[in-house]
Design a protein around this motif. Sequence first.
Motif, short mmCIF file in Angstrom:
data_model
loop_
_atom_site.label_atom_id
_atom_site.label_comp_id
_atom_site.label_asym_id
_atom_site.label_seq_id
_atom_site.Cartn_x
_atom_site.Cartn_y
_atom_site.Cartn_z
N ILE D 36 15.21 57.08 40.72
CA ILE D 36 15.08 56.70 42.13
C ILE D 36 16.13 57.45 42.96
O ILE D 36 15.83 57.98 44.03
N ALA D 37 17.35 57.48 42.46
CA ALA D 37 18.41 58.16 43.20
C ALA D 37 18.09 59.65 43.36
O ALA D 37 18.23 60.23 44.45
N LYS D 38 17.63 60.26 42.28
CA LYS D 38 17.25 61.67 42.33
C LYS D 38 16.09 61.86 43.32
O LYS D 38 16.07 62.81 44.11
N GLY D 39 15.12 60.97 43.27
CA GLY D 39 14.00 61.05 44.21
C GLY D 39 14.46 60.92 45.65
O GLY D 39 14.00 61.66 46.53
N MET D 40 15.39 60.02 45.92
CA MET D 40 15.88 59.86 47.28
C MET D 40 16.62 61.11 47.73
O MET D 40 16.52 61.55 48.88
N SER D 41 17.37 61.70 46.80
CA SER D 41 18.11 62.91 47.14
C SER D 41 17.13 64.05 47.51
O SER D 41 17.34 64.78 48.48
N LEU D 42 16.05 64.18 46.75
CA LEU D 42 15.05 65.20 47.06
C LEU D 42 14.38 64.90 48.40
O LEU D 42 14.14 65.79 49.22
N TYR D 43 14.08 63.62 48.62
CA TYR D 43 13.48 63.22 49.90
C TYR D 43 14.38 63.61 51.06
O TYR D 43 13.91 64.17 52.06
N LEU D 44 15.67 63.31 50.95
CA LEU D 44 16.58 63.60 52.06
C LEU D 44 16.63 65.09 52.34
O LEU D 44 16.64 65.53 53.50
N MET D 45 16.63 65.91 51.29
CA MET D 45 16.67 67.36 51.51
C MET D 45 15.37 67.84 52.14
O MET D 45 15.39 68.65 53.09
N ALA D 46 14.23 67.35 51.64
CA ALA D 46 12.95 67.78 52.22
C ALA D 46 12.87 67.36 53.68
O ALA D 46 12.46 68.13 54.55
N ALA D 47 13.31 66.12 53.96
CA ALA D 47 13.17 65.61 55.33
C ALA D 47 14.09 66.35 56.30
O ALA D 47 13.67 66.73 57.39
N ILE D 48 15.34 66.56 55.90
CA ILE D 48 16.26 67.24 56.80
C ILE D 48 15.83 68.69 57.00
O ILE D 48 15.92 69.24 58.10
N GLY D 49 15.32 69.31 55.94
CA GLY D 49 14.80 70.67 56.07
C GLY D 49 13.65 70.73 57.05
O GLY D 49 13.64 71.54 57.99
N LEU D 50 12.68 69.85 56.84
CA LEU D 50 11.51 69.80 57.74
C LEU D 50 11.92 69.59 59.19
O LEU D 50 11.46 70.31 60.09
N LYS D 51 12.78 68.61 59.41
CA LYS D 51 13.16 68.28 60.78
C LYS D 51 13.86 69.44 61.45
O LYS D 51 13.61 69.76 62.62
N GLY D 52 14.74 70.11 60.69
CA GLY D 52 15.40 71.29 61.25
C GLY D 52 14.39 72.36 61.63
O GLY D 52 14.46 72.94 62.72
N GLY D 53 13.46 72.63 60.73
CA GLY D 53 12.46 73.66 60.99
C GLY D 53 11.62 73.34 62.21
O GLY D 53 11.28 74.22 63.02
N ILE D 54 11.27 72.07 62.37
CA ILE D 54 10.44 71.68 63.51
C ILE D 54 11.21 71.82 64.81
O ILE D 54 10.67 72.29 65.82
N GLU D 55 12.47 71.44 64.79
CA GLU D 55 13.28 71.62 66.00
C GLU D 55 13.36 73.09 66.38
O GLU D 55 13.27 73.45 67.55
N VAL D 56 13.53 73.94 65.38
CA VAL D 56 13.59 75.38 65.66
C VAL D 56 12.24 75.88 66.18
O VAL D 56 12.18 76.71 67.09
N ALA D 57 11.14 75.33 65.61
CA ALA D 57 9.82 75.73 66.10
C ALA D 57 9.65 75.34 67.55
O ALA D 57 9.00 76.05 68.34
N GLU D 58 10.26 74.24 67.96
CA GLU D 58 10.15 73.80 69.35
C GLU D 58 11.08 74.58 70.27
O GLU D 58 10.67 75.04 71.34
N SER D 59 12.36 74.71 69.86
CA SER D 59 13.36 75.26 70.77
C SER D 59 13.44 76.77 70.70
O SER D 59 14.00 77.41 71.59
N GLY D 60 12.90 77.38 69.64
CA GLY D 60 13.11 78.81 69.44
C GLY D 60 14.54 79.08 69.02
O GLY D 60 15.37 78.17 68.94
N LEU D 61 14.79 80.32 68.70
CA LEU D 61 16.12 80.71 68.21
C LEU D 61 16.80 81.59 69.25
O LEU D 61 16.18 82.44 69.87
#
Lengths: 102, 102, 102, 327, 327, 327
Positions: D36-61
């Motif tokens: 469960i802990a390992k799964g949560m750790s993977l979830y947090l990385m996937a989620a933070i990665g996704l959110k960062g990418g989406i913000e960049v898709a919105e704001s541009g670089l």
Amino acid sequence: MIETVIRKRIEILADQAQVKRVTSIIDEVGITGWTVLPVSSGRGREGRWREERVMGTDKNLVVTIASQENSQALAQALAPILTSHGLLLTMWDVEVIRGERF
Amino acid sequence: MIETVIRKRIEILADQAQVKRVTSIIDEVGITGWTVLPVSSGRGREGRWREERVMGTDKNLVVTIASQENSQALAQALAPILTSHGLLLTMWDVEVIRGERF
Amino acid sequence: MIETVIRKRIEILADQAQVKRVTSIIDEVGITGWTVLPVSSGRGREGRWREERVMGTDKNLVVTIASQENSQALAQALAPILTSHGLLLTMWDVEVIRGERF
Amino acid sequence: METMGIQALTSPVILFFVLGLLAAFARSDLAIPEAIAKGMSLYLMAAIGLKGGIEVAESGLDGTVLAALAAGIGAGFVMPIYAYWVLKGFGRLSRINAGAVAAHYGSISVVTFVTAVEIYTIQGNPPQGYMVAVMASMESPAILAGLLLARGLGSEEGQSRKELAHEVLLNPSVVLLLGAFIIGMIAGPEGFADVKPFFDGLFKGILCLFLLDMGLIAARRILDARSLTWRLVAIAIVLPLVNGAIGTVLGVSIGLDTGSAAALGVLCASASYIAVPAAMRLALPEADPGIYLTMSLSITFPFNVLLNIGLIGALAATLTGAGAVTP
Amino acid sequence: METMGIQALTSPVILFFVLGLLAAFARSDLAIPEAIAKGMSLYLMAAIGLKGGIEVAESGLDGTVLAALAAGIGAGFVMPIYAYWVLKGFGRLSRINAGAVAAHYGSISVVTFVTAVEIYTIQGNPPQGYMVAVMASMESPAILAGLLLARGLGSEEGQSRKELAHEVLLNPSVVLLLGAFIIGMIAGPEGFADVKPFFDGLFKGILCLFLLDMGLIAARRILDARSLTWRLVAIAIVLPLVNGAIGTVLGVSIGLDTGSAAALGVLCASASYIAVPAAMRLALPEADPGIYLTMSLSITFPFNVLLNIGLIGALAATLTGAGAVTP
Amino acid sequence: METMGIQALTSPVILFFVLGLLAAFARSDLAIPEAIAKGMSLYLMAAIGLKGGIEVAESGLDGTVLAALAAGIGAGFVMPIYAYWVLKGFGRLSRINAGAVAAHYGSISVVTFVTAVEIYTIQGNPPQGYMVAVMASMESPAILAGLLLARGLGSEEGQSRKELAHEVLLNPSVVLLLGAFIIGMIAGPEGFADVKPFFDGLFKGILCLFLLDMGLIAARRILDARSLTWRLVAIAIVLPLVNGAIGTVLGVSIGLDTGSAAALGVLCASASYIAVPAAMRLALPEADPGIYLTMSLSITFPFNVLLNIGLIGALAATLTGAGAVTP
Ligand SMILES: Nc1ncnc2c1ncn2[C@@H]1O[C@H](COP(=O)(O)O)[C@@H](O)[C@H]1O
Ligand SMILES: Nc1ncnc2c1ncn2[C@@H]1O[C@H](COP(=O)(O)O)[C@@H](O)[C@H]1O
Ligand SMILES: Nc1ncnc2c1ncn2[C@@H]1O[C@H](COP(=O)(O)O)[C@@H](O)[C@H]1O
Ligand code: NA
Ligand code: NA
Ligand code: NA
């Protein structure tokens, strides 16, 4: 000094799907118990396997302690299906305390 | 009576990160297979460890059945890195059925 | 050829709740280390158990490598509680490299 | 500033971490299954990665992104060097152990970053989405630097060198963070909408349980620790203070906004406890995890989460003149 | 049609699958704990079962349902037969292995179906809820057919026959899918409201992580595969094409709507990688999982997810004259 | 009352439990990975603790709380005593086994409580938030009482006594429930907002899957049971009836509202299957889990979930004169 007696320890590596069959044979032979340990990956002639718990094609290790006669009976009962059912059996002598239990 | 032959069973306790190295050496030595079992905690000279699967610093037990020569070759190949790589190796004789497989 | 020495391998099957007690006794006896493996199900005189990790009534296998004297001392220390605490102890001789460690 | 610190300390995220610490110090058997802990750790990385990418898709670089990436990677190479000398000299560690610990402090901790983002966002200074890419690019340089320090140049045989390159470039954390970041950039806000309840809605709740587990593990390590000296404890507190300040000043000086500069500071201050320990087990098996994991996980991580994130946020606010908004 | 294919390929669900494939091909060690993957698989079955049952509770059942059930079950018995001959003849497999592989292709893959439902729903052609019941009823017939082909009539001893009946009727996937379907029918939309955030809100996000894992596992199997020939690869691509077309035509001919006909096509095209492998391990332990799992999981599954679902959708739209709505 | 009972039985939560029972009785191999089940159990405890704490933060505490706590703790000490005599006399258990079983019936089951809260809330009688604290305080007293009954006063050696105190006070369930409760009180409704989708939104859905697993495990235990007699089955049904009635009357008599009085009844009626079995394994290893787990998990738990919660709710409504609101 503690008195120990010699018994056989038999370990059978079996597909998840075959564990029930193996433990029923252990029961039928008259051995008093068994214990199952999880196994996470391996390689044999059929190649490498891992991450197969989801597919139900993973393996387990069935461990049982038995008297010499019972262990012979178990080996005899399992021998015909070892190859067809992909079982791996090893056994060796171990010392146990309270030998009357096995 | 079922005919059994004597083979060596070798068990190597290794860090998760070292399992690939250990199993490659088993393969190189010419042994036909191996099986990995999970390990949940332990204590050694470096102290106690547990709950380290998340950090990838947990351990596994690599089990392999081999002929006497192959087991000697494996012990020889692993000996130089046992200490530096924190491996724990034990081996003993076991009886197997279908000895030609190992 | 690699030089090996003979040590005892002792394996104790214990309830999850008893693992701490068993490993403390191993420490007290002066053995240098131990390793715990998970166990997933089993059957004994008290019947079959499985899926008990949630309830905390599952079992573990405690493995330790020790010198002959230490293993005798461990067996002696565990003998009185084997039955009352539902422990299952087996031991046998194994070859190890770097025998001075155990 | 005080009030903000206190506010953060009453957030469930921090309170669950404290609960974990207290439960383990009191020797309760509370434990979260490793899967469960390992799964949560993977979830947090996937989620933070996704959110960062989406913000960049919105704001541009814009140009600052490149500067931030360069600053992060540079810091990842440089920080281990001085850390190594302090660890060997003042800390009295062997060459191998000093190199291993230095690699941890040069790299980053995803959960420390994530916790900082939550706190700075509450305070009105959310870091930019591209800081996730900066984080991912900071995971590996320190591994290289640490190994060079521990082993010297050219000591690796071919086989190990290949393994090492593999570990550095294809490290699971890097792959998942960057992979999810790129998925976020491709999918954009519309693609994200459907998976938002999972990757965004659950984020803070899962962070709570993950930090509960981190608290349990961090405290238990200290209780089991054998190799920890007061010198190492001191280094595990002073290094994140110094690295955090350097990172923040660096961030402000290259023109990052308050939240992003503070986030860079937190990345510099944080020490890895997932990617680098696994790499060290592979490449420096002689090093003692009783030292490097205990320092990074049991001292630096709690210090950062409970105190240093607040300090770094205050420093960034002061340097950029941005008052933190009390929500 | 093109644009739709491309749209589907920018959905996070598909992108995470591609990330998994790429990470494993690059030999990254990224891995999802097996307990988590198994848990996600159970979640997906429970959720799709529930949702199907609730839709049926809302819409009621009409005559086409029975036709769809009959078509699915019939296909499950018939497809393994021609698959078996192709596998034995062109594929050069032994009788045992040909029967085992045939059973996989006659049965279905829940996650392929679920992915297709997501894609067809985006395209404006959501399949009917009762297709979940059709899916559940198609899991087992092919197991029987495959075993008969591999072993011949009457070869099983009493013991094995009992085990087999048990496996076929009480297979965990069938029990969970049908059980959740019936729960959905009983609970209805009001009963569902409370559990909707879990079973509906999280669905796509969990599907993303599950497909990430499927990508990792599928690619690793190919890398480890020993027994795969180009003939088997060809079969693993042509069979789903043929079965998909047959299933779609069948669906249209019995009067299913565009989405449901396409879903029937996808069920026929998909190959099992959970229920049938477990059944084969039990009933045909001599068969080589290196063949049947690699074909179904590493070739057919990616082919269906990345390409064939789109082709089948296009075929169904053409046959029913329904233009796909671009959302 | 009837209609309400039936309403509860068409809730997905109960239906998933029934599915689990049926699947296991039919000997299906359906199983939820233990790590997932353990994780769900921790989630449920953290969530119910948090929610209780937040309700208390909102509503404040009045005098009835202390009365409820006292009633709960008192019942936890007293119930094992008469249970012990019945188990030894009518049940024909040995002293050790009678003490062990008595401890289970004096303690509580978190999931039974949680299920009751869901049902009473649907019926318009939600229990007060502080009942979570009552639940936590009722976990341990019965462990002490049961051990005293099994072993007699002063039989424990120093070592065991320390272990025992530890187990009783720092039992993982108690720590997590109380810890989350206090976090909820500190964080309050604003702090909770961010984590609400996780801890509140998913609650019922996760409860469904957890009860599916409980159904599977409860039914399998019965099938494997060797030591169960009809006398023990009778006790496992009559004790929760009696304890439930006593608890409800007690709750009404100290002035609790309908829902809270019924919740106290359910706490008294429920038998532990997590905290106490683990404590008994430690402190009474000679006792037979084949008896205590089978009684509490396989008979009392289903009886409470399927019937007794409804009966207790009806009793509380009758005693307080509160008609249950049909939603
Ligand atoms: N020599 C061996 N030592 C240990 N385990 C083995 C050995 N050979 C095979 N195995 C295990 O048995 C499984 C099946 O082997 P095989 O039937 O050769 O494919 C492998 O995947 C391994 O997990
Ligand atoms: N002969 C045996 N061989 C291996 N494991 C055993 C044996 N007997 C008992 N066990 C294990 O020990 C546990 C307790 O046994 P018992 O005390 O007989 O109920 C069982 O549940 C098994 O996991
Ligand atoms: N005598 C022993 N018996 C069994 N396992 C041991 C023993 N010594 C060490 N180990 C295991 O090997 C790991 C590393 O030991 P060490 O290298 O001494 O720190 C420990 O954490 C234990 O899991
Ligand atoms: Na850093
Ligand atoms: Na199919
Ligand atoms: Na009770």
